[in-house]
Write a protein that holds these residues in place. Structure first.
Motif, PDB file in Angstrom:
ATOM      1  N   VAL A 114       0.886  -1.225   0.049  1.00  0.00           N
ATOM      2  CA  VAL A 114       0.114   0.048  -0.044  1.00  0.00           C
ATOM      3  C   VAL A 114       0.908   1.163   0.025  1.00  0.00           C
ATOM      4  N   VAL A 115       0.668   2.084  -0.970  1.00  0.00           N
ATOM      5  CA  VAL A 115       1.346   3.365  -0.985  1.00  0.00           C
ATOM      6  C   VAL A 115       0.217   4.586  -0.689  1.00  0.00           C
ATOM      7  N   ASP A 116       0.534   5.175   0.318  1.00  0.00           N
ATOM      8  CA  ASP A 116      -0.404   6.469   0.827  1.00  0.00           C
ATOM      9  C   ASP A 116      -0.039   7.495  -0.171  1.00  0.00           C
ATOM     10  N   GLY A 117      -1.245   8.206  -0.871  1.00  0.00           N
ATOM     11  CA  GLY A 117      -1.255   9.073  -1.804  1.00  0.00           C
ATOM     12  C   GLY A 117      -2.185  10.255  -1.398  1.00  0.00           C
ATOM     13  N   GLY A 118      -1.991  11.391  -1.802  1.00  0.00           N
ATOM     14  CA  GLY A 118      -2.797  12.339  -1.704  1.00  0.00           C
ATOM     15  C   GLY A 118      -2.314  13.592  -2.512  1.00  0.00           C
ATOM     16  N   VAL A 119      -3.610  13.850  -3.599  1.00  0.00           N
ATOM     17  CA  VAL A 119      -3.393  14.690  -4.673  1.00  0.00           C
ATOM     18  C   VAL A 119      -3.812  16.035  -4.107  1.00  0.00           C
ATOM     19  N   VAL A 120      -2.726  17.071  -4.556  1.00  0.00           N
ATOM     20  CA  VAL A 120      -3.271  18.576  -4.140  1.00  0.00           C
ATOM     21  C   VAL A 120      -2.913  19.190  -5.247  1.00  0.00           C
ATOM     22  N   GLY A 121      -4.085  19.956  -5.717  1.00  0.00           N
ATOM     23  CA  GLY A 121      -4.306  20.842  -6.733  1.00  0.00           C
ATOM     24  C   GLY A 121      -5.718  20.565  -7.648  1.00  0.00           C
ATOM     25  N   SER A 122      -5.670  20.861  -8.776  1.00  0.00           N
ATOM     26  CA  SER A 122      -6.935  20.594  -9.549  1.00  0.00           C
ATOM     27  C   SER A 122      -6.463  19.472 -10.675  1.00  0.00           C
ATOM     28  N   PRO A 123      -7.564  18.852 -11.229  1.00  0.00           N
ATOM     29  CA  PRO A 123      -7.296  17.980 -12.078  1.00  0.00           C
ATOM     30  C   PRO A 123      -6.291  18.032 -13.288  1.00  0.00           C
ATOM     31  N   PRO A 124      -5.490  17.227 -13.453  1.00  0.00           N
ATOM     32  CA  PRO A 124      -4.470  17.646 -14.601  1.00  0.00           C
ATOM     33  C   PRO A 124      -5.053  17.869 -16.107  1.00  0.00           C
ATOM     34  N   VAL A 125      -5.755  18.845 -16.130  1.00  0.00           N
ATOM     35  CA  VAL A 125      -6.241  19.028 -17.509  1.00  0.00           C
ATOM     36  C   VAL A 125      -6.176  20.675 -17.663  1.00  0.00           C
ATOM     37  N   HIS A 126      -6.165  21.124 -19.044  1.00  0.00           N
ATOM     38  CA  HIS A 126      -6.171  22.510 -19.475  1.00  0.00           C
ATOM     39  C   HIS A 126      -4.895  23.139 -18.695  1.00  0.00           C
ATOM     40  N   GLY A 127      -3.681  22.582 -18.673  1.00  0.00           N
ATOM     41  CA  GLY A 127      -2.297  23.199 -18.178  1.00  0.00           C
ATOM     42  C   GLY A 127      -2.453  23.008 -16.733  1.00  0.00           C
ATOM     43  N   LYS A 128      -3.154  22.384 -16.102  1.00  0.00           N
ATOM     44  CA  LYS A 128      -3.166  22.036 -14.490  1.00  0.00           C
ATOM     45  C   LYS A 128      -2.100  21.201 -14.278  1.00  0.00           C
ATOM     46  N   SER A 129      -1.435  21.400 -13.252  1.00  0.00           N
ATOM     47  CA  SER A 129      -0.299  20.280 -12.744  1.00  0.00           C
ATOM     48  C   SER A 129      -0.370  20.015 -11.294  1.00  0.00           C
ATOM     49  N   PRO A 130      -1.482  19.077 -11.003  1.00  0.00           N
ATOM     50  CA  PRO A 130      -1.201  18.800  -9.352  1.00  0.00           C
ATOM     51  C   PRO A 130      -0.212  18.181  -8.868  1.00  0.00           C
ATOM     52  N   THR A 131      -0.018  17.878  -7.646  1.00  0.00           N
ATOM     53  CA  THR A 131       1.162  17.176  -7.081  1.00  0.00           C
ATOM     54  C   THR A 131       0.502  16.008  -6.512  1.00  0.00           C
TER      55      THR A 131
END
Length: 279
Positions: A114-131
């Protein structure tokens, strides 16, 4: 390293876009059609994900599974996966508190990682680049870093302790989402007294404040069905460490007034404020 097959559970607006980025370096990205909505099917097709008929088929073919679903469903979904004896890498990327993430890690087959993950930011569309923040076993987090290399999803490993990524995600969400709720309440209060335009004039002098973005209130309302449970998760996390959770529980309760406008992209500011003012 050979390209690996990835399964995504389930392709919502974030999950589908993240999965599409994974497809850059994966052999294939799969999703399970069973029980999903026509909207999910349309998103999966839009992002080029390959459909499979059953969860069993997805798990048998996947080396890596990424779970991105509404927070309340995270553990039930993990239990379903556990029933199939999945032994690959399971990325628990939902907005849940660290204790729930660790429970999910305990649910799965001991042979799974199990890898613990957390997306911070908007979905990666239209130039968006979440972490996508990661925590867990080194070899597994390296696999996820490789999977998203040179895509719109950035990755950062926080450490080896499962729960670290979840904690960061909810700490950020507790500020960002509660702040948007406070904006809605401030504008709603001013609107009820006929001074909302003057409030906007005051706010316009502080362009670094969320208060200067009243148009986002309708977006907040449309996302309330997801944001409320996230804030409840963050409130639980505060309580676990002895910090007061009441502010975030109140924000979640406020968001509940908008639960019937789920993902309504045509909702106006006036409509959102009117709903907010009615229990």
């Amino acid at each position: 390293m050979d390209r690996q097959t990835v399964g995504v559970l389930h392709p919502g607006s974030m999950g589908a876009a993240v999965a599409a980025c994974a497809a850059t370096n994966a052999a294939a990205v799969l999703w399970c059609e069973a029980g999903r909505s026509t909207a999910s099917a349309a998103r999966a097709k839009q992002f080029g994900l390959r459909p499979v008929a059953t969860l069993t088929a997805l798990l048998q073919r996947s080396d890596i599974v990424i779970s991105l679903c509404p927070p309340a469903a995270a553990e039930d979904l993990a239990r379903e996966v556990a029933e199939h004896d999945f032994t690959g890498v399971y990325v628990e990327a939902n907005a849940i508190n660290p204790e729930r993430t660790r429970r999910i890690a305990d649910l799965l087959d001991p042979a799974a990682t199990v890898v613990d993950g957390g997306v911070v930011g908007s979905p990666p569309v239209h130039g968006k680049s979440p972490t996508l923040y990661l925590a867990g076993q080194v070899t597994a987090t390296e696999q996820i870093e490789t999977l998203f290399a040179d895509t719109a999803v950035r990755t950062k490993v926080l450490g080896t302790d499962v729960g670290q990524a979840s904690a960061l995600k909810l700490a950020y969400a507790s500020y960002q989402k509660a702040s948007r709720v406070l904006v809605a309440l401030a504008v709603g209060l001013a609107h009820e007294h006929g001074v909302d335009q003057e409030l906007m004039s005051v706010a316009s002098r502080r362009t670094d404040s969320y208060l200067a973005e009243p148009g986002y209130i309708a977006t907040t309302a449309a996302r309330a069905w997801r944001w409320g449970p996230e804030l409840e998760e963050a409130a639980d996390m505060l309580a676990d460490v002895g910090l007061p959770p009441e502010m975030l529980r109140a924000a979640a309760s406020t968001l509940a007034r908008w639960h019937d406008v789920k993902d309504d992209s045509e909702l106006t500011l006036a409509d959102a404020l009117a709903r907010l003012a009615q229990p």
